[in-house]
Design a protein around this motif. Structure first.
Motif, PDB file in Angstrom:
ATOM      1  N   SER A   1      40.745  36.116  38.496  1.00 60.21           N
ATOM      2  CA  SER A   1      41.806  36.855  37.814  1.00 60.21           C
ATOM      3  C   SER A   1      42.785  35.903  37.146  1.00 60.21           C
TER       4      SER A   1
ATOM      5  N   ALA B   1      49.137  36.600  36.810  1.00 54.85           N
ATOM      6  CA  ALA B   1      49.741  37.900  36.534  1.00 54.85           C
ATOM      7  C   ALA B   1      51.013  37.795  35.702  1.00 54.85           C
TER       8      ALA B   1
ATOM      9  N   ARG C   1      54.377  41.244  32.788  1.00 56.28           N
ATOM     10  CA  ARG C   1      53.546  40.939  33.951  1.00 56.28           C
ATOM     11  C   ARG C   1      52.331  41.866  33.963  1.00 56.28           C
TER      12      ARG C   1
ATOM     13  N   ALA D   1      47.880  43.081  40.884  1.00 56.99           N
ATOM     14  CA  ALA D   1      48.685  41.898  41.162  1.00 56.99           C
ATOM     15  C   ALA D   1      49.567  42.152  42.374  1.00 56.99           C
TER      16      ALA D   1
END
Length: 374
Positions: free
Chosen positions: A162, A165, A172, A371
């Protein structure tokens, strides 16, 4: 129309739409840009729902331009901006433009000092209630892969690391949910702050660029992400805008499960199907025992995807899960849905058929990443 306070996003409030397009031109491209704009202006003038547009140049920086347009409502604009005709119409502009930013706004209030209006006429075409929102922008992309490559693509899309974030001080990444239905991929994102900044941030991340390159050989539509024109064309055609979001007005329960349901519409009825599902979810949000806690409807052309956060299993309440609770609602869905496209033909007049539709519409979850709370 009075909108529920729990509806943070909607293209169906009946208000006029103001579209703002900010452009940064390459040096010396002004004349070429003006020619391209004249071509586009003549095309858009005949589009149903279009009212007017203006072209403006910055008095501070001559390379910065602004196009504003007004539309009778959001649906005709979305139908136009997502069409192949629009893709071809704006293509001559691409070689003139370094950067663009598109923003869409419902008209809430307006002033005509030279033409005083009565309260009734002043409210015509205006958003009747201000949406409070939840601080989250939602968007999705959809594309198809070559038949037979589905499992490999799912493996690639589920396996990457990932991206970070936090984009900047105000933006975000909150959640990315990825699903497949046959050879169709749908990636939905939730962003706190600036959606465009977040999408650009994600596109620059090495781990994302690597997986995008890895799936390139499997895409039905060729693309070259190192070529700005090819990348722009791909993401324009892949855009699956969120047209409605609603959440129940109660505390979020534990154990919510996220599902994506795929509703291919009868040709030309995609917006009608999206509107129908949005209204069904508005009604569900007012039901304290509804298993659907939140819903986002995405739509482009005849592709409609409904992302739902539900309590329990979908098949415990298939009517609510499909968005057809209430007298005559299954029949209304039947008129708008291309059931044959997902292997469900015939009347939706039995529990057995509805359960079959639910199983066929429920997309395969590939990954769902949230996140950590900041």
């Amino acid at each position: 129309m009075t909108m529920s306070g729990r509806i943070s996003q909607s293209a169906f409030d009946g208000s006029r739409l103001r579209v703002i397009l900010l452009l940064d031109l390459y040096e010396g491209a002004q004349e070429q840009f003006l020619e391209a704009y004249e071509h586009m202006r003549n095309k858009v003038a005949s589009v149903p729902g279009h009212i007017s547009d203006q072209l403006c140049q910055s008095i501070e920086n001559p390379s910065q331009w602004l196009i504003t347009s007004e539309w009778e409502s959001a649906p005709p604009f979305l139908a136009w901006v997502n069409s192949e005709e629009h893709v071809e119409t704006v293509r001559p502009m691409h070689s003139c433009v370094r950067d663009t930013r598109s923003m869409r706004y419902s008209v809430v209030r307006e002033t005509f000092p030279e033409q005083p209006r009565t309260p009734a006429t002043a409210a015509a075409g205006l958003q009747s209630a201000v949406r409070v929102g939840d601080g989250v922008a939602r968007h999705a992309l959809t594309f198809t892969v070559k038949p037979g490559s589905e499992s490999k693509v799912a493996e690639l899309l589920a396996g990457y690391e990932s991206p970070k974030a936090q984009v900047d001080d105000t933006t975000r990444l909150r959640r990315t949910s990825l699903f497949m239905h046959g050879n169709r991929v749908v990636r939905a994102v939730e962003v706190e702050g600036d959606l465009l900044a977040a999408l650009r941030h994600v596109a620059r991340q090495p781990e994302v660029r690597a997986v995008e390159e890895a799936i390139n050989p499997y895409l039905e539509q060729d693309r070259d992400l190192t070529d700005p024109e090819s990348a722009r064309l791909f993401f324009t055609r892949a855009a699956l805008p969120a047209v409605h979001h609603v959440a129940a007005g109660r505390p979020e329960p534990d154990g919510l499960r996220r599902h994506a349901l795929y509703y291919p519409a009868v040709a030309g009825r995609g917006m009608d199907l999206a509107r129908f599902l949005a209204r069904q979810d508005e009604a569900a949000a007012d039901e304290p025992d509804s298993p659907v806690f939140a819903s986002t409807v995405f739509q482009r052309d005849d592709i409609v995807v409904r992302l739902v956060d539900v309590t329990g299993d979908l098949d415990l309440d298939p009517l609510a899960a499909l968005g057809v609770k209430g007298p005559g609602k299954a029949a209304e869905l039947e008129r708008l849905l291309d059931g044959a496209a997902i292997g469900v033909e015939g009347s939706l007049d039995s529990e057995r058929t509805l359960n079959r539709l639910l199983s066929h519409a429920d997309m395969l979850p590939v990954t769902d990443r949230s996140a950590a709370a900041s």
